[in-house]
Design a protein around this motif. Structure first.
Motif, PDB file in Angstrom:
ATOM      1  N   GLN A  19     -17.284  16.641  60.348  1.00  0.00           N
ATOM      2  CA  GLN A  19     -17.530  17.956  59.773  1.00  0.00           C
ATOM      3  C   GLN A  19     -16.640  18.185  58.568  1.00  0.00           C
ATOM      4  O   GLN A  19     -15.540  17.607  58.469  1.00  0.00           O
ATOM      5  CB  GLN A  19     -17.284  19.040  60.816  1.00  0.00           C
ATOM      6  N   ALA A  20     -17.102  19.032  57.689  1.00  0.00           N
ATOM      7  CA  ALA A  20     -16.302  19.387  56.519  1.00  0.00           C
ATOM      8  C   ALA A  20     -14.937  19.913  56.966  1.00  0.00           C
ATOM      9  O   ALA A  20     -14.842  20.672  57.936  1.00  0.00           O
ATOM     10  CB  ALA A  20     -17.022  20.435  55.690  1.00  0.00           C
ATOM     11  N   GLY A  21     -13.919  19.480  56.263  1.00  0.00           N
ATOM     12  CA  GLY A  21     -12.554  19.845  56.607  1.00  0.00           C
ATOM     13  C   GLY A  21     -11.871  18.850  57.525  1.00  0.00           C
ATOM     14  O   GLY A  21     -10.651  18.920  57.724  1.00  0.00           O
ATOM     15  N   SER A  70     -11.093  14.766  59.052  1.00  0.00           N
ATOM     16  CA  SER A  70     -10.432  13.579  58.519  1.00  0.00           C
ATOM     17  C   SER A  70     -11.051  12.324  59.107  1.00  0.00           C
ATOM     18  O   SER A  70     -11.622  12.345  60.200  1.00  0.00           O
ATOM     19  CB  SER A  70      -8.939  13.605  58.867  1.00  0.00           C
ATOM     20  N   ARG A 128      -5.804  14.319  48.557  1.00  0.00           N
ATOM     21  CA  ARG A 128      -6.612  14.353  49.793  1.00  0.00           C
ATOM     22  C   ARG A 128      -6.722  12.989  50.452  1.00  0.00           C
ATOM     23  O   ARG A 128      -6.802  12.879  51.673  1.00  0.00           O
ATOM     24  CB  ARG A 128      -8.030  14.859  49.502  1.00  0.00           C
ATOM     25  N   ASN A 141      -8.591  13.102  54.100  1.00  0.00           N
ATOM     26  CA  ASN A 141      -8.355  14.406  54.696  1.00  0.00           C
ATOM     27  C   ASN A 141      -9.151  15.480  53.965  1.00  0.00           C
ATOM     28  O   ASN A 141      -9.584  15.283  52.824  1.00  0.00           O
ATOM     29  CB  ASN A 141      -6.866  14.739  54.654  1.00  0.00           C
ATOM     30  N   THR A 142      -9.308  16.612  54.634  1.00  0.00           N
ATOM     31  CA  THR A 142     -10.020  17.752  54.058  1.00  0.00           C
ATOM     32  C   THR A 142     -11.338  17.294  53.432  1.00  0.00           C
ATOM     33  O   THR A 142     -11.636  17.556  52.264  1.00  0.00           O
ATOM     34  CB  THR A 142      -9.143  18.455  52.994  1.00  0.00           C
ATOM     35  N   LYS A 195     -15.138  16.798  52.325  1.00  0.00           N
ATOM     36  CA  LYS A 195     -16.152  17.708  51.814  1.00  0.00           C
ATOM     37  C   LYS A 195     -17.511  17.018  51.880  1.00  0.00           C
ATOM     38  O   LYS A 195     -17.590  15.791  51.866  1.00  0.00           O
ATOM     39  CB  LYS A 195     -15.844  18.060  50.357  1.00  0.00           C
ATOM     40  N   SER A 235     -21.819  19.925  56.485  1.00  0.00           N
ATOM     41  CA  SER A 235     -21.290  21.232  56.074  1.00  0.00           C
ATOM     42  C   SER A 235     -21.302  22.231  57.223  1.00  0.00           C
ATOM     43  O   SER A 235     -21.875  21.986  58.275  1.00  0.00           O
ATOM     44  CB  SER A 235     -22.105  21.779  54.905  1.00  0.00           C
TER      45      SER A 235
END
Length: 123
Positions: free
Chosen positions: A13-15, A17, A67, A84-85, A87, A123
């Motif tokens: 999922q977005a966010g 890692s 990131r 990480n993080t 998108k 997203s």
């Protein structure tokens, strides 16, 4: 020739890692720099960053700086890409590749390539 095998891709999922691995075998002594690339559908292969095998020094493109992080484990002949993080626009097939030229990051500078691992960010 150096053989490279990527692993660690998947759906996240977005966010979130992910950590990708690139295991090297074969003529390891010919491997000087390991680079990471990605290719999204319909887009050109994009250089992300690289690590010098001997010293561990790294270089990152601005698009992922802060990131993504590249590291290596000499004992395992493995290089990692910590992401990480994440998108949705990070969705792509990720590749590792080797070159003997640190500082020259065009595709043609890289000789051995892995088969790629799919990363999908929802997203």
């Amino acid at each position: 020739q150096v053989q490279l095998v990527e692993s660690g891709g998947g759906l996240v999922q977005a966010g979130g890692s992910l950590r990708l691995s690139c295991a090297a075998s074969g003529r390891i002594l010919n491997m000087y720099v390991m680079g990471w690339f990605r290719q999204a559908p319909g887009k050109e292969r994009e250089f992300l960053g690289a690590i010098r095998w001997s010293s561990g020094s790294t270089y990152y493109e601005d698009s992922v700086k802060g990131r993504f992080a590249i590291s290596r484990d000499n004992a395992k002949n493995t290089v990692y890409l910590q992401m990480n993080t994440l998108k949705p626009e990070d969705t792509a097939v990720y590749y590792c590749a080797t070159t003997r030229s640190y500082g020259s990051w065009s595709l043609t500078d890289f000789g051995s390539w892995g088969q790629g691992t799919q990363v999908t960010v929802s997203s």
